[in-house]
Design an enzyme around this catalytic site. Structure first.
Site, short mmCIF file in Angstrom:
data_model
loop_
_atom_site.label_atom_id
_atom_site.label_comp_id
_atom_site.label_asym_id
_atom_site.label_seq_id
_atom_site.Cartn_x
_atom_site.Cartn_y
_atom_site.Cartn_z
N TYR A 241 -17.45 14.96 -15.84
CA TYR A 241 -17.85 13.55 -15.76
C TYR A 241 -18.85 13.38 -14.61
CZ TYR A 241 -17.65 8.62 -14.62
OH TYR A 241 -17.99 7.33 -14.31
N LYS B 63 -8.50 5.35 -19.26
CA LYS B 63 -8.84 5.78 -20.61
C LYS B 63 -7.60 5.73 -21.52
CE LYS B 63 -12.95 6.51 -18.91
NZ LYS B 63 -12.85 6.28 -17.49
N ARG C 178 0.86 -1.20 0.00
CA ARG C 178 0.00 0.00 0.00
C ARG C 178 0.89 1.24 0.00
NH1 ARG C 178 -1.37 1.81 4.52
NH2 ARG C 178 -2.02 -0.16 5.45
O1 P1T Z 1 -13.73 5.65 -14.09
P1 P1T Z 1 -12.56 6.21 -13.32
O2 P1T Z 1 -11.23 5.63 -13.70
O3 P1T Z 1 -12.79 6.22 -11.85
O4 P1T Z 1 -12.41 7.76 -13.78
C1 P1T Z 1 -13.40 8.70 -13.54
C2 P1T Z 1 -13.33 9.80 -14.57
C3 P1T Z 1 -12.75 11.01 -14.24
N1 P1T Z 1 -12.64 12.02 -15.14
C4 P1T Z 1 -13.10 11.88 -16.39
C5 P1T Z 1 -12.97 13.02 -17.35
C6 P1T Z 1 -13.71 10.69 -16.79
O5 P1T Z 1 -14.15 10.59 -18.04
C7 P1T Z 1 -13.84 9.62 -15.85
C8 P1T Z 1 -14.53 8.34 -16.21
N2 P1T Z 1 -15.39 8.45 -17.30
C9 P1T Z 1 -16.16 7.44 -17.80
C10 P1T Z 1 -16.22 6.21 -17.27
C11 P1T Z 1 -16.96 7.80 -18.98
O6 P1T Z 1 -17.46 6.92 -19.71
O7 P1T Z 1 -17.10 9.01 -19.23
#
Ligand code: P1T
Length: 380
Positions: free
Chosen positions: A99, A196, A47
């Site tokens: 988001y 992403k 961790r």
């Molecule tokens: O899904 P995660 O890895 O927890 O990330 C969140 C997040 C934060 N910021 C942006 C700009 C994002 O697009 C996302 C996650 N977005 C999606 C899952 C989506 O389909 O838009």
């Protein structure tokens, strides 16, 4: 070192002192032996730190032109860590179009801990200043925004943040460091959903933070370790591998994004197209100034704004897959109002343009012709 070299070598010196493996080993271990209490070789417990995660964190710092990288179990875990820098009574000025999960984290979790959020349109960055009070501690910028593709002038926001001694955090998920480097534009902190484009292959969920300042890095490291939402070694390996082709993938995402945006702009059934590379995009000039190219995310609405048209379109797609998420090699289509942004109340989301007919495309790196033909048949 220039960017394309950094994606491959940045922060990767001596990742395997034992055998010299060219790729960093996956240290699938929770703990590390000690000769004597405290006598360890730099790692005590995974961790607090793991060599595969460290290799990734050094790469993240390198590609974002920062000094310190931190990898988390998801993008939201990374944002959660940033908000834990704050105390009850503190205020945040945030982009209003962001988001849905970030919005939910702010309004359904941190609001109850006494943090106040002001959601505002930031396309004119000067507007940020009038929302800053003596309690404001953080400006949160997402650019391009998800899903409306608004562009916020990071340099202008940074000037306001500095003037008022407020932290500026930028969610750089849509742009990636290949297209935009917020720390160089004056931001204090860059955040990614590494799920992403950084991972790039839709096979991992991860978040990242990168900063320049040691004091801020120390505070975030304390939170990362104390709260514990760390990235695991297998996932760290996968994202590190993804980063090595980031520049190549994003180049193709941009080329295909342009082709798709132009095709949709000329389609009789399409109403509005949101892609910052289009000259009629209201923030095109800012995008041109702060981004190297315009990315592979394209949103659009159909004429008449009928929910049924949007649903029928996404159901007919064959090359594009109807799915949440974005930034992988494969093209995805989403319906924000019912999927990624369903956690935002209808009146709120409609104010920013997330109407029922809005469709969001994550344009992948397949052959352009196959993508255009798929859109053509689904719109027809
Ligand atoms: O899904 P995660 O890895 O927890 O990330 C969140 C997040 C934060 N910021 C942006 C700009 C994002 O697009 C996302 C996650 N977005 C999606 C899952 C989506 O389909 O838009």
């Amino acid at each position: 070192m220039k960017f394309n070299t950094k994606t491959i070598h940045g922060g990767q010196e001596n990742t395997d002192p034992a055998y010299g493996s060219v790729m960093p080993p996956i240290y699938q271990t929770s703990t590390y032996s000690q000769d004597t209490p405290g006598g360890h070789k730099g790692f005590e417990y995974s961790r607090s730190g793991n060599p595969t995660r460290t290799a990734l964190e050094n790469s993240l710092a390198s590609i974002e032109n920062g000094n310190y990288g931190l990898a988390f179990g998801s993008g939201l875990a990374a944002i959660d860590a940033v908000l834990k820098l704050l105390k009850p009574g503190d205020e945040v000025v945030s982009t209003n179009d962001l988001y849905g999960g970030s919005y939910r984290l702010f309004t359904s979790i941190f609001k109850d801990f006494g943090i106040k959020f002001n959601f505002i349109g930031m396309q004119n960055a000067a507007d940020i200043e009038q929302h800053i009070t003596e309690n404001t501690k953080l400006i949160w910028v997402e650019t391009p925004t998800n899903p409306m593709m608004n562009i916020i002038d990071i340099e202008a926001a940074a000037k306001i943040a500095k003037k008022h001694s407020v932290l500026l955090g930028v969610d750089n998920t849509f742009a990636t460091p290949y297209l935009q480097q917020p720390l160089d534009l004056g931001a204090d902190l860059v955040m990614h959903s590494a799920t992403k484009y950084l991972g790039g292959h839709s096979d991992v969920v991860m978040g990242a933070l990168v900063v320049k300042d040691k004091e801020l890095a120390d505070k975030l490291y304390f939170i990362q370790n104390a709260s514990g939402a760390v990235a695991g070694p297998q996932d760290s390996f996968l994202v590190l591998r993804g980063i090595k082709t980031l520049h190549l993938r994003v180049q193709r995402h941009c080329e295909n994004g342009k082709a798709v945006a132009e095709y949709l702009s000329n389609h009789p059934k399409v109403d509005k197209v949101y892609w910052p590379g289009l000259e009629n995009h209201p923030n095109h000039d800012i995008a041109k100034k702060q981004m190297k190219d315009f990315g592979g995310m394209v949103s659009f609405t159909t004429k008449g704004n009928e929910l049924e048209d949007a649903v029928s379109f996404v159901e007919k797609l064959k090359v594009f897959t109807l799915a949440e998420s974005l930034g992988g090699v494969e093209s995805l289509a989403g319906h924000p109002a019912s999927m990624t942004h369903a956690s935002i109340p209808k009146e709120e989301r409609e104010k920013t343009g997330v109407v029922d007919s809005l469709i969001r495309l994550s344009v992948g790196i397949e052959d352009e012709e196959d993508l255009i033909n798929d859109l053509k048949q689904a719109l027809g």
